[in-house]
Enzyme design. Structure first.
Site, mmCIF file in Angstrom:
data_model
loop_
_atom_site.group_PDB
_atom_site.id
_atom_site.type_symbol
_atom_site.label_atom_id
_atom_site.label_comp_id
_atom_site.label_asym_id
_atom_site.label_seq_id
_atom_site.Cartn_x
_atom_site.Cartn_y
_atom_site.Cartn_z
ATOM 1 N N GLY A 98 0.839 -1.467 -0.016
ATOM 2 C CA GLY A 98 0.026 -0.215 -0.079
ATOM 3 C C GLY A 98 0.896 1.335 0.116
ATOM 4 O O GLY A 98 0.192 2.452 -0.172
ATOM 5 N N ASP A 145 1.764 3.374 -9.864
ATOM 6 C CA ASP A 145 2.756 3.420 -9.008
ATOM 7 C C ASP A 145 4.357 3.763 -9.460
ATOM 8 O O ASP A 145 4.924 4.411 -8.803
ATOM 9 C CB ASP A 145 2.647 1.836 -8.441
ATOM 10 C CG ASP A 145 1.787 1.575 -7.322
ATOM 11 O OD1 ASP A 145 0.864 2.405 -7.246
ATOM 12 O OD2 ASP A 145 1.851 0.713 -6.656
HETATM 13 O O1 PMV Z 1 -0.815 -2.065 -3.660
HETATM 14 P P1 PMV Z 1 -0.203 -1.070 -4.241
HETATM 15 O O2 PMV Z 1 0.072 0.143 -3.243
HETATM 16 O O3 PMV Z 1 1.035 -1.074 -5.120
HETATM 17 O O4 PMV Z 1 -1.319 -0.399 -5.230
HETATM 18 C C1 PMV Z 1 -2.110 -0.822 -6.151
HETATM 19 C C2 PMV Z 1 -3.054 -0.161 -6.940
HETATM 20 C C3 PMV Z 1 -3.825 -0.709 -7.845
HETATM 21 O O5 PMV Z 1 -4.692 0.547 -8.219
HETATM 22 C C4 PMV Z 1 -4.912 -1.611 -6.874
HETATM 23 C C5 PMV Z 1 -3.410 -1.602 -9.055
HETATM 24 C C6 PMV Z 1 -2.613 -0.763 -10.082
HETATM 25 O O6 PMV Z 1 -1.839 -1.403 -10.819
HETATM 26 O O7 PMV Z 1 -3.130 0.336 -10.248
#
Ligand code: PMV
Length: 309
Positions: A98, A145
């Site tokens: 997250g 990300d």
């Molecule tokens: O779990 P994290 O912090 O890497 O976030 C993932 C974000 C999503 O929208 C769920 C997946 C994505 O690829 O954007």
């Protein structure tokens, strides 16, 4: 030894929806991952992962990480049979679900490789390589990300061909608290779950996705005009939408409530969900401290940081 870094991030609006081309807003946070790459005697590549971590995270992600590093090496065209390397990961960003830990490490490794092998990669190329690396963790990452991990700042991101990325300016940085459920979540599974449910109930999901699309536009203008009360309310709304697509969890909902009770302007889960982190908008150090302490009092970890730095 070549060195490079990648920013941690917080998704403020529309994780998951972003996978399907709905705009999302994310920001870099104050913590980073640093990678160091060194050519060594021996064979292939090896890794020393000294990042602080949520217990269990590194073990759980080991296979994903291996896959990710292979993809990064391929994308950077580095043949470790010819030039064996050791990769060393450090920095103050916690390896946890997250906070963009995987993307931050991908961008950091790409930069360290570029430095060690004098490849002169520009940020665009670093971002491309980090995106390839993210596939090892996510399967079908939206690209948000790695974009924040590479470029930093506050960004509006819309997946497409090509992706649309626009830097947004906040008048002043704003304090946030990120509460860690301590649960290591699997983003790949969370994303796949949304895909399944969306296929089974297209009418419901179309409605929810439409609402997320509208919300992004309001959120953008509230952020840019520094209307933090509205930003907070929209975060609350976004959390409801994320609950409706079933990516929140009992612990996330609980921490969101705790933060709101203590005066946060708004709170929501952030990232892949099903565990990992939530984020609360807490302008001013007083509210930030109050919310962080309340989360800690409940036995969870709280990260005090800022967006728009
Ligand atoms: O779990 P994290 O912090 O890497 O976030 C993932 C974000 C999503 O929208 C769920 C997946 C994505 O690829 O954007």
């Amino acid at each position: 030894m070549g060195e490079g870094s990648g920013y941690g991030k917080v998704i403020l609006f529309n994780e998951h929806f972003v996978v399907y081309g709905i705009p999302a807003i994310a920001s870099a946070i104050g913590s980073k991952t640093i990678a160091k790459v060194e050519q060594i005697e021996g064979q292939g590549w090896s890794l020393d992962d000294d990042r602080p971590a949520t217990p269990g995270y590194k073990k759980e992600k080991m296979e994903h990480q291996r896959d990710s590093i292979e993809r990064i090496l391929k994308a950077a065209a580095i043949d470790v049979n010819q030039t064996p390397i050791n990769i060393y990961l450090v920095g103050d960003l916690k390896a946890a679900s997250g906070v963009g830990a995987s993307a931050a490490s991908c961008a950091a490794i790409a930069r360290a490789l570029s430095a060690e092998f004098k490849l002169g990669f520009l940020d665009e190329k670093i971002n491309e390589i980090a995106f390839e690396g993210e596939k090892g963790y996510h399967g079908t990452p939206s690209g948000i990300d790695n974009t924040v991990a590479t470029f930093g700042g506050l960004i509006w991101f819309k997946k497409g061909v090509p992706n649309i990325m626009e830097g947004l300016t906040l008048k002043q940085p704003v304090e946030i608290v990120m509460g860690n459920t301590g649960i290591v979540a699997n983003t790949k599974e969370a994303v796949a779950g949304v895909r399944d449910r969306k296929q089974k109930d297209p009418v419901k999901y179309d409605r929810l996705f439409g609402a997320a699309n509208e919300l992004a536009k309001y959120a953008r203008s509230a952020l840019v005009s520094y209307d933090l009360e509205t930003v907070g309310k929209l975060m609350d709304k976004n959390h409801e939408l994320l609950q409706s697509i079933e990516v929140s969890s009992t612990e996330l909902d609980f921490l969101v409530e705790v933060a709101r009770e203590q005066g946060a302007y708004g709170a929501k889960m952030t990232g892949g969900g099903l565990g990992g982190y939530m984020v609360a908008l807490t302008p001013g150090e007083e509210i930030q401290e109050r919310v962080a302490r309340a989360i800690e009092k409940e036995g969870f970890e709280a990260l005090r940081t800022e967006i728009g730095v």
